[in-house]
Design a protein around this motif. Structure first.
Motif: not given
Length: 127
Positions: A56-77
């Motif tokens: 699975s690509g993954g489920t993401t979580y954010y602190a309220d202070s950064v929500k909408g501005r920060f994006t976490i992602s993962r390159d599995r390979a």
């Protein structure tokens, strides 16, 4: 497992940076990566996390202070987790740390949920 964080720097308010956390070594039990940040005299605080299961690509979580501005992602390979930070504010200035482990939902936002830690990368946002 060793984690190497990079991508920090000096940027003006409103600008963007992308942090990277490269994992080397092998621990197939890891299913979550997180970013935390810390400023002098303060405790380390949760920023964002991604947790995955199998392919699975993954489920993401954010602190309220950064929500909408920060994006976490993962390159599995490549075994790299990114933190794209947009619309940066002076209050985002901190040393950013990446972490890896098997956090359960209730521990995603706490340091105890992670086993491996990177060395930190400085992010400075000028006003």
């Amino acid at each position: 497992v060793q984690l190497q964080a990079s991508g920090g720097g000096l940027v003006q308010a409103g600008g963007s940076l992308r942090l990277s956390c490269a994992a080397s070594g092998s621990d197939n039990s890891i299913n979550g990566m997180g970013w935390f940040r810390q400023t002098p005299g303060k405790e380390r605080e949760f920023v964002s996390a991604i947790r995955w299961s199998g392919w699975s690509g993954g489920t993401t979580y954010y602190a309220d202070s950064v929500k909408g501005r920060f994006t976490i992602s993962r390159d599995r390979a490549k075994n790299i987790v990114y933190l794209q930070m947009n619309s940066l504010k002076p209050e985002d200035t901190a040393v950013y740390y990446c972490a890896g482990g098997r956090p359960i939902t209730s521990s995603l936002g706490s340091e105890g949920g992670y086993v491996y830690w990177g060395q930190g990368t400085q992010v400075t946002v000028s006003s």
